[in-house]
Design an enzyme around this catalytic site. Structure first.
Site, PDB file in Angstrom:
ATOM      1  N   CYS A  51       0.813  -1.215   0.000  1.00 20.38           N
ATOM      2  CA  CYS A  51       0.000   0.000   0.000  1.00 20.38           C
ATOM      3  C   CYS A  51       0.851   1.271   0.000  1.00 20.38           C
ATOM      4  O   CYS A  51       1.566   1.547   0.958  1.00 20.38           O
ATOM      5  CB  CYS A  51      -0.932  -0.039   1.209  1.00 20.38           C
ATOM      6  SG  CYS A  51      -1.694   1.522   1.634  1.00 20.38           S
ATOM      7  N   CYS A  54       0.015   3.856   2.775  1.00 23.71           N
ATOM      8  CA  CYS A  54       0.507   3.346   4.071  1.00 23.71           C
ATOM      9  C   CYS A  54       1.965   3.741   4.271  1.00 23.71           C
ATOM     10  O   CYS A  54       2.370   4.182   5.352  1.00 23.71           O
ATOM     11  CB  CYS A  54       0.392   1.819   4.127  1.00 23.71           C
ATOM     12  SG  CYS A  54      -1.277   1.167   3.889  1.00 23.71           S
TER      13      CYS A  54
END
Length: 386
Positions: A51, A54
């Protein structure tokens, strides 16, 4: 003196990190127990290794002193990969479907608040304050909705908090929101498209009714493609039995032929099965189907090929399959060279043992990242290892 300067720099860097969020070690049960003992909420950064947002949170937000000061004093903080170890069960329990998701959980394991996505410093601290305020928690916001709250900004905020983990509830919220709107603006269109995930959603009727307004912001050909995508998504959900992990092929083919030719319907079924196999971590099935689907990849987009190649890098060990992934990554770079696909190519070459090409593409990827302001820390680690 040079050695002293290096040590000093390392100390400063370590100190800067220490000012950010301190994440607990240990399993989820021990973290909950600590939270209960200290009468605090648990904050969970529910992330996935692939991600991008993230990683940006880790780089830009978590290390900030203001963020660390608040989160460390008010919460027991945990950082858990939702696709590994006990994170898989945690994701199921708290219905984590998008990354990063931020969960605020009490000592009894009950989720009291949540949000998601890349969040700037001020808003990230505000989310934490909301989690501590019983009147601003998601549980309280839902209760306000059930009591009939109609404020447009309240409804937009609540829909955003629930759209990716409780689509049915979010649909009800947005149904109330759009019932008050005489004319849609660009933000409304984006919200409507994000919330319309099924033809059975109340939002789908609005999507159809408001077509003339939507196409002012969203070209008609894209509207039609989106409409078909929603219909296909609905068919896929009905054709797949999550309990038995089986597909009703006849239903899928029959229904999709209302939208496309039989040949395209069969291809769509293969794609749906491949996507589901990857989600289920059924890698042999995913590998087989992906190789069949992308035997001819000339029409595939750069982004599609990059995503496919990265999936193979992360999950596949078969040499001939990895060679195919390299070809996909090369084609992706050829069509649209960027930080992401050059990074994929570098990693694939490294996995294949071709250090020379891995180094060349890693250097190129870092160069592109710097020019576009993207985080290349993982690529830099790869380059150092070569």
């Amino acid at each position: 003196m040079k050695k002293l300067a290096i040590l000093s720099s390392l100390f400063i860097a370590a100190l800067a990190w220490a000012q950010g969020i301190k994440f607990e070690e240990g399993n989820f049960a021990s973290i909950l127990a600590k939270a209960k003992k200290e009468n605090k909420l648990v904050f969970i950064d529910a992330y996935a290794s692939w991600c991008g947002p993230c990683k940006l949170m880790v780089k830009n937000i978590f290390p900030l002193k203001t963020v660390g000061d608040y989160y460390n004093s008010h919460f027991i903080n945990a950082k858990i990969d939702m696709e590994k170890g006990e994170g898989v069960d945690i994701a199921k329990k708290y219905n984590v479907k998008a990354f990063p998701t931020y969960l605020f959980i009490d000592g009894n394991g009950e989720a009291v608040h949540r949000t998601l996505g890349y969040v700037e410093e001020k808003d990230f601290i505000q989310f934490a304050k909301d989690a501590e305020d019983p009147n601003k928690r998601l549980t309280s916001l839902k209760l306000q909705f059930e009591k009939g709250e109609k404020d447009p900004e309240f409804l937009k905020n609540l829909a955003g908090l629930t759209m990716y983990n409780d689509a049915e509830f979010a649909g009800k919220v947005l149904d109330r929101y759009f019932a008050q709107k005489k004319e849609l603006d660009q933000d409304d269109v984006q919200i409507l498209l994000a919330g319309t995930q099924s033809t059975e959603s109340p939002l789908y009727k609005i999507f159809q009714q408001k077509k003339n307004e939507i196409v002012k912001f969203f070209p008609e050909d894209k509207y039609e493609r989106f409409d078909r995508s929603v219909k296909l998504n609905t068919i896929s959900k009905k054709a797949y039995n999550a309990d038995t992990k089986t597909w009703n092929d006849n239903y899928f083919i029959t229904e999709t032929q209302k939208l496309m030719s039989k040949e395209d319907a069969e291809k769509a079924l293969k794609r749906a099965k491949a996507s589901r196999a990857l989600k289920n971590k059924d890698i042999p099935t995913y590998e087989k189907l992906a190789l069949e689907i992308y035997q001819d990849y000339s029409a595939a987009s750069s982004g599609e090929l990059n995503s496919l190649a990265w999936n193979f890098f992360e999950n596949i060990t078969n040499k001939s399959s990895l060679e195919k992934a390299v070809a996909w990554a090369q084609e992706s770079v050829k069509k649209d060279q960027n930080f992401a696909n050059t990074d994929t190519l570098a990693n694939l070459y490294n996995k294949m043992g071709d250090k020379k090409n891995a180094k060349m593409w890693a250097e190129k990827s870092i160069e592109l990242a710097k020019s576009s302001g993207e985080d290349s820390s993982d690529t830099e680690k790869l380059l150092k290892s070569l």
